[in-house]
Design an enzyme around this catalytic site. Structure first.
Site, short mmCIF file in Angstrom:
data_model
loop_
_atom_site.label_atom_id
_atom_site.label_comp_id
_atom_site.label_asym_id
_atom_site.label_seq_id
_atom_site.Cartn_x
_atom_site.Cartn_y
_atom_site.Cartn_z
N HIS A 72 0.98 -1.23 -0.12
CA HIS A 72 -0.01 0.17 0.04
C HIS A 72 0.71 1.32 -0.13
CE1 HIS A 72 -3.87 -2.19 0.76
NE2 HIS A 72 -2.98 -3.03 1.56
N ASN A 145 -10.37 -2.85 2.37
CA ASN A 145 -9.88 -2.81 0.79
C ASN A 145 -11.30 -2.60 0.25
OD1 ASN A 145 -7.31 -3.30 1.31
ND2 ASN A 145 -7.31 -5.71 1.02
#
Ligand code: HDE
Length: 694
Positions: A72, A145
């Site tokens: 990420h 997510n």
């Protein structure tokens, strides 16, 4: 705190630095007289070590970078607020879920997962959707997510998974892409990943906008009320703008033409006052209900179908402020799956259990020590006190002369809170073992459910995505193995992918477990079966040259902007166009700087001279063809239809196909018909028209 409106900006005021109107100084506050020249021995002599001003400046610069997130790494943040619709007291004592009058500040960071910090936005990937709520009882992080399941069931496999999906270790290629051997090697040998791989190969992995994505907490969590009663919960974020994707070819082109496409889109929409909004949804269920499901709710490769437990929308989140300083806010924000507040608790999901450890640990090396919670973006906006002290970069000054408990010197402050965080009282018994639960061993039923829930268009996109990625592999045996895995999901899927790869369709095995729930399809899993949402904030390109029909642009602009759609006039160069009626039409962009892929639709107004010029421009023709090939709504008025024809596109109005032209309808309904077409987002059936190149 009930009734009090919290605003993030006020709480952060003491930390905001603003040099406007201020003198230039060193870090020690010494006024700087010359920021142009270093201190030299003689006019052309060497620079002196004594130059503390230059050394301080360069030393600080030398250390500007911190390690990027191990996953990420690339992200974009925004501030906003959350408010609950009605008290959730029955299920949870969480302070921020009690009072609809309270606005809880939030900071959200969206991200891609696999790529490094400078990678492109529109790659095929999962998107992170991490929300930090600054509640009155501490920070709560919902680190989710845009897909509701995950690749693996046990945290111990996370380093293996990440090593496999990251670029190949010897040459660090490919960047930000799962289309390579190590990823498919791992997932084809790890069948628990199959369900998530189906999501990754779907259009969920190429969102049109971060504002048009759903979010999911993934794990089953627990809400706990003031009596200590627990309720299982799955968290959802539902975007008010609908859930939309790009076309795959478009996503790849955008990665080169505007690598910041998703970040820019979020930034610009907040900047222009179009604040993105999501509703927080919860699926609430008891342990008894969980026991009746044909899957284990502790298994993060499984979702709870909405047909089984409906999603209740309990509040809304609005993102209304861009960060001022990317590094200080978006980069330094430290989300942590362990940041829970009283009333929200974990479950024994073995992936979640590992995450509770990992996030704090990773910040120690990324943010350089244990005091990152004191950074402005991370510090709670409620009081926080304890006996921890010292450590790298400590910012607060401990005033009392004690830092231990019990103490009599400071009357034993800070004191424990009777009503503070208490873990859910859960009885646990069992032998200590390294084991995967029997209830985790079925890997395909929900992958099949996902496949069966898609429209034909979505199925085709999934087949194409598998075919694309597997074609990229160097090792044919991995390709074959993966097609074999797909046979467990659906025979047609496996056969279609096999055909594209030049392989024989594998022998089909049937999914291994019987469905107690009997749910064979779930509408919520498809993007195209959902309400498309409003057209507001969509962008339409207008192709024009001198001699354009200015009235047509004006009429289109009036109708579209009433719905919040933005119209941008594109021409060969910047400046103004001289319209057929002699008026001046300002040009927003050139055709080359704003390619078709950054728009949601195209309007070609008439004007004999304008269309003659555009018809002679390969760039303009390419623009039209690419818009068509990416299935975007097209509209042409007057002679504008000739440009469509020049691109090989039939110019009869065909609303079902997203081509709106004046030939079939009068002017008034032209704009209305185009708006209707825009609301459909894309006309995917056009993908099969191979005659139009892009
Ligand atoms: Fe993460 N994850 N993760 N993850 N994750 C990180 O934390 C980890 C997982 C998610 O914008 C890291 O600060 C483990 C699931 C997001 O800053 C790290 C496991 C989900 C973000 C980490 C998982 C997520 C991260 C890297 C398996 C969806 C970005 C840098 C046990 C529910 C947050 C950092 C941001 C970031 C570990 C699996 C979401 C290394 C060990 C499942 C959105 O701590």
């Amino acid at each position: 705190m009930a009734g009090k409106k919290l605003r993030n900006l006020d709480a952060l005021k003491p930390f905001r630095s603003d040099a406007t109107g201020q003198e230039l100084t060193t870090n020690q506050g010494v006024p700087v007289a010359d920021d142009q020249n270093s201190l030299r021995a003689g006019e052309r002599g060497p620079t002196l070590l004594e130059d503390f001003i230059m050394r301080e400046k360069i030393t600080h610069f030398d250390h500007e970078r911190i390690p990027e997130r191990v996953v990420h790494a690339r992200g974009q943040g925004a501030h906003g607020f959350f408010e609950v619709y009605k008290p959730m007291t029955k299920h949870t004592r969480a302070a921020f879920l009690q009072d609809p009058a309270v606005r809880t500040p939030v900071f959200v960071r969206f991200s891609t997962v696999g790529g490094s910090r400078g990678s492109a936005d529109t790659v095929r990937d999962v998107r992170g959707f991490a929300v930090k709520f600054y509640t009155t009882e501490g920070n709560y992080d919902l680190v989710g997510n845009n897909m509701p399941v995950f690749f693996i069931q046990d945290a111990i496999k996370f380093p293996d998974f990440v090593h496999a999906v990251k670029p190949e270790p010897h040459n660090e290629i490919p960047q930000a892409s799962s289309a390579h051997d190590t990823f498919w090697d791992f997932v084809s040998l790890t069948t628990e990943a199959t369900h998530m791989v189906m999501w990754l190969m779907s259009d969920r992995a190429i969102p049109r906008s971060l504002r048009m994505m759903e979010g999911f907490g993934v794990h089953t969590f627990r809400l706990v009320n003031s009596a200590g009663k627990g309720t299982f919960v799955k968290f959802h974020w539902k975007p008010l703008l609908g859930v939309h994707s790009l076309a795959w070819d478009e996503a790849q082109k955008l990665a080169g033409k505007d690598g910041d496409f998703n970040r820019r889109d979020l930034w610009e929409s907040i900047d222009s006052g179009n604040f993105p909004e999501w509703e927080l949804g919860v699926q609430l269920f008891s342990e008894e209900q969980a026991d009746s499901f044909d899957f284990d709710v502790l298994d993060p490769t499984k979702l709870v179908p909405e047909e089984l437990i409906p999603v209740q929308r309990i509040g809304r989140m609005v993102l209304d402020r861009n960060p001022d300083d990317f590094f200080a806010e978006t980069e330094q924000v430290a989300f942590c799956a362990a940041h829970v507040v009283p009333g929200i608790d974990f479950t024994n999901d073995p992936l979640l259990q590992g995450r509770i450890f990992s996030y704090l640990d990773t910040q120690l090396s990324r943010l350089g020590g244990p005091n990152f919670h004191e950074l402005p973006i991370n510090r709670p906006q409620c009081p926080f006190n304890n006996n921890q002290r010292d450590g790298m970069h400590r910012q607060s000054i401990g005033v009392p002369r004690v830092a231990y408990e019990p103490n009599s010197i400071n009357d034993n402050w800070p004191v424990e809170v009777k009503n503070g965080f208490q873990s859910y009282l859960e009885s646990i018994a069992g032998p200590k073992r390294r084991v995967r639960a029997e209830s985790f061993k079925e890997h395909f039923v929900q992958a099949t459910l996902f496949w069966n829930s898609q429209t034909d268009v979505e199925k085709t996109h999934i087949v194409k995505a598998f075919s694309f990625e597997l074609s990229k592999l160097e090792r044919p045996q991995i390709r074959e193995r993966m097609v074999g895995v797909l046979a467990n999901v659906d025979a047609t899927l496996a056969a279609r992918v096999a055909d594209n790869l030049g392989l024989k369709a594998p022998r089909v095995t049937t999914a291994s477990s019987k469905k107690k729930s009997g749910i064979l399809e779930s509408k919520a899993l498809s993007m195209l079966k959902q309400e498309p949402g409003p057209v507001a904030t969509r962008k339409v390109a207008v192709l024009a040259a001198d001699g354009v029909d200015a009235a047509a642009i004006k009429a289109m602009r009036t109708s579209l902007s009433a719905q919040g759609v933005q119209l941008k006039v594109l021409a060969a160069k910047l400046g103004t166009l001289k319209a057929a009626d002699g008026t001046a039409v300002p040009i927003d962009h050139t055709i080359l700087t704003m390619p078709s892929v950054v728009f949601d639709g195209l309007f070609v107004p008439g004007g004999t001279k304008s269309i003659a010029a555009l018809s002679a421009s390969a760039d303009a023709i390419h623009f039209v063809q690419e818009s068509y090939r990416h299935c975007k709504p097209l509209c042409a008025s007057g002679e504008g239809t000739q440009l469509l024809e020049r691109g090989g596109i039939a110019s009869e109005s065909d609303a079902g196909n997203g081509v709106i032209t004046a030939s079939a309808k009068g002017r008034k309904s032209l704009e209305a018909a185009f708006l209707t077409a825009l609301s459909r987002h894309r006309f995917w059936q056009r993908e099969s028209v191979d005659a139009v190149p892009a």
